[in-house]
Design a protein around this motif. Structure first.
Motif, PDB file in Angstrom:
ATOM      1  N   LEU A  27      -1.421   2.755  -0.094  1.00 31.29           N
ATOM      2  CA  LEU A  27      -1.058   3.305   1.213  1.00 31.29           C
ATOM      3  C   LEU A  27       0.433   3.139   1.477  1.00 31.29           C
ATOM      4  CD1 LEU A  27      -4.025   2.061   3.465  1.00 31.29           C
ATOM      5  CD2 LEU A  27      -3.547   4.411   2.752  1.00 31.29           C
ATOM      6  N   PHE A  28       0.968   1.982   1.105  1.00 32.28           N
ATOM      7  CA  PHE A  28       2.400   1.741   1.315  1.00 32.28           C
ATOM      8  C   PHE A  28       3.236   2.744   0.528  1.00 32.28           C
ATOM      9  CE2 PHE A  28       6.468  -0.205   0.339  1.00 32.28           C
ATOM     10  CZ  PHE A  28       6.872  -0.699   1.582  1.00 32.28           C
ATOM     11  N   GLY A  29       2.897   2.947  -0.737  1.00 33.72           N
ATOM     12  CA  GLY A  29       3.652   3.874  -1.575  1.00 33.72           C
ATOM     13  C   GLY A  29       3.549   5.312  -1.101  1.00 33.72           C
ATOM     14  N   VAL A  30       2.338   5.735  -0.733  1.00 33.39           N
ATOM     15  CA  VAL A  30       2.129   7.116  -0.281  1.00 33.39           C
ATOM     16  C   VAL A  30       2.888   7.386   1.006  1.00 33.39           C
ATOM     17  CG1 VAL A  30       0.425   8.739   0.614  1.00 33.39           C
ATOM     18  CG2 VAL A  30      -0.085   7.416  -1.447  1.00 33.39           C
ATOM     19  N   PHE A  31       2.756   6.509   1.988  1.00 36.82           N
ATOM     20  CA  PHE A  31       3.382   6.746   3.284  1.00 36.82           C
ATOM     21  C   PHE A  31       4.894   6.556   3.233  1.00 36.82           C
ATOM     22  CE2 PHE A  31      -0.918   6.605   4.839  1.00 36.82           C
ATOM     23  CZ  PHE A  31      -0.891   7.500   5.891  1.00 36.82           C
ATOM     24  N   ARG A  80       6.672   1.291  11.381  1.00 41.40           N
ATOM     25  CA  ARG A  80       5.902   0.150  11.875  1.00 41.40           C
ATOM     26  C   ARG A  80       4.676  -0.108  11.001  1.00 41.40           C
ATOM     27  NH1 ARG A  80       6.476  -4.293  15.265  1.00 41.40           N
ATOM     28  NH2 ARG A  80       4.548  -5.372  14.723  1.00 41.40           N
ATOM     29  N   MET A  81       4.012   0.961  10.576  1.00 45.35           N
ATOM     30  CA  MET A  81       2.850   0.805   9.711  1.00 45.35           C
ATOM     31  C   MET A  81       3.254   0.209   8.362  1.00 45.35           C
ATOM     32  SD  MET A  81       0.079   3.643   8.386  1.00 45.35           S
ATOM     33  CE  MET A  81       1.329   4.572   7.524  1.00 45.35           C
ATOM     34  N   LEU A  82       4.396   0.649   7.821  1.00 40.63           N
ATOM     35  CA  LEU A  82       4.862   0.126   6.540  1.00 40.63           C
ATOM     36  C   LEU A  82       5.200  -1.357   6.642  1.00 40.63           C
ATOM     37  CD1 LEU A  82       7.183   3.059   5.375  1.00 40.63           C
ATOM     38  CD2 LEU A  82       4.877   2.535   4.581  1.00 40.63           C
ATOM     39  N   VAL A  83       5.803  -1.755   7.759  1.00 40.01           N
ATOM     40  CA  VAL A  83       6.121  -3.174   7.966  1.00 40.01           C
ATOM     41  C   VAL A  83       4.842  -3.996   8.036  1.00 40.01           C
ATOM     42  CG1 VAL A  83       7.070  -4.832   9.613  1.00 40.01           C
ATOM     43  CG2 VAL A  83       8.338  -2.752   9.068  1.00 40.01           C
ATOM     44  N   ASN A  84       3.853  -3.498   8.754  1.00 39.13           N
ATOM     45  CA  ASN A  84       2.585  -4.215   8.872  1.00 39.13           C
ATOM     46  C   ASN A  84       1.885  -4.361   7.528  1.00 39.13           C
ATOM     47  OD1 ASN A  84       3.025  -4.445  11.578  1.00 39.13           O
ATOM     48  ND2 ASN A  84       1.358  -3.127  12.226  1.00 39.13           N
ATOM     49  N   ILE A  85       1.942  -3.294   6.708  1.00 37.27           N
ATOM     50  CA  ILE A  85       1.319  -3.371   5.378  1.00 37.27           C
ATOM     51  C   ILE A  85       2.063  -4.373   4.496  1.00 37.27           C
ATOM     52  CG2 ILE A  85       0.866  -2.093   3.251  1.00 37.27           C
ATOM     53  CD1 ILE A  85       0.353   0.385   4.938  1.00 37.27           C
TER      54      ILE A  85
END
Length: 313
Positions: A27-31, A80-85
């Motif tokens: 998910l991190f890589g895709v987003f 924000r989502m990337l930081v959380n992941i």
């Protein structure tokens, strides 16, 4: 969990798209890739429009503004989502949820809708009143249209935030989403949200249905005008010039409508979250490709821009 009002709640928990730890790197890589493509693509559109004198027209002025809004739009949710992941944390502060995500997300989402409506009006004037186009769509009027859109949208998130502050939330409230989406926040509130839901419904009708109605009306007049053109080549050229805008409108409103229909039918927060990716991330990422691939002027400007960059290197 203990109940308390907003003064006692320091943070919310964003559950994200998946709880599976094995999926987090993917998910991190895709987003991250989608975010970089969206930002770089829209930035190239802005640079191409600003650097090429041939693109200093109302249509491309609005396109550059749309690209700027898309950059801001995607930047309110994905980082924000990337930081959380990356930090393996699901928490977001109460103030951060209201301001960084909710306030700015609503502003840029509504601004996207307004700009698409203004662009439809620009096409309507260009095709239905070509002799008066430069008089009507003069630089001062175009600037006032964009400024008016910005001034109109600020009261929308402000009203929602003021209404949210009167709600009570339980400590450790979990939001089944990857960002602070208003409808999901209302669902997890511990107090009555009737007024909030009414305001949300009215605002959605006013700021979603009315702009879409304006777009449909503009294109009904455009189609009616094009039908009177006897030349098949002329019709094709006119329709092809509107194709990019129609594609973006279909993508933005189609995915947005799909989210609400999905939520109403399935009542699944996870599916709603996945559907939200379509208009929060995918649409801003695809817009530059739609305009550059279908527009010879933009393609030419981008080629000259990249060619200049290559020469300087």
């Amino acid at each position: 969990m203990g109940a308390g009002n907003h003064t006692g709640v320091s943070q919310f928990l964003l559950l994200g798209l998946s709880d599976d730890p094995d999926l987090q790197p993917l998910l991190f890589g895709v987003f991250l890739s989608m975010y970089l493509v969206a930002v770089l693509g829209n930035l190239l559109i802005i640079l191409a429009v600003s650097s090429d004198p041939h693109l200093h027209t109302p249509m491309y002025f609005f396109l550059a503004n749309l690209s700027l809004v898309d950059i801001c739009f995607v930047s309110t949710t994905v980082p924000r989502m990337l930081v959380n992941i990356q930090t393996q944390s699901k928490s977001i502060s109460y103030i951060g949820c209201l301001t960084q995500v909710l306030f700015f997300f609503l502003i840029f989402a509504v601004m996207d809708s307004f700009l698409l409506t203004v662009m439809a009006y620009d096409w309507f004037v260009a095709i239905c009143h070509p002799l008066h186009y430069m008089v009507i769509m003069n630089p001062r009027f175009c600037g006032l249209l964009v400024l008016m859109c910005w001034l109109l949208i600020f009261w929308v998130p402000l009203i929602h935030i003021l209404l949210l502050r009167r709600l009570n939330f339980c400590t450790g409230t979990e939001i089944p989403h990857f960002f602070c989406e208003l409808a999901q926040i209302l669902k997890v509130a511990c107090s009555d949200t009737l007024i909030n839901n009414i305001v949300l419904f009215v605002a959605t009708a006013l700021l979603g249905v009315f702009p879409l109605s304006g777009i449909l009306f503009s294109y009904s007049r455009i189609v009616s005008s094009l039908m009177r053109i006897s030349s098949a080549a002329g019709k094709y050229k006119a329709f092809s010039t509107c194709g990019s805008h129609l594609s973006v409108v279909s993508l933005f409103y189609g995915t947005g409508l799909g989210i609400y229909l999905t939520s109403a039918v399935t009542h699944s927060p996870q599916r709603s979250s996945i559907a939200s990716v379509m208009y929060t991330v995918l649409t801003p990422m695809l817009n530059p490709f739609i305009y550059s691939l279908r527009n010879k002027d933009v393609k030419g400007a981008l080629e000259r821009l990249l060619g200049l960059g290559t020469t300087c290197l």
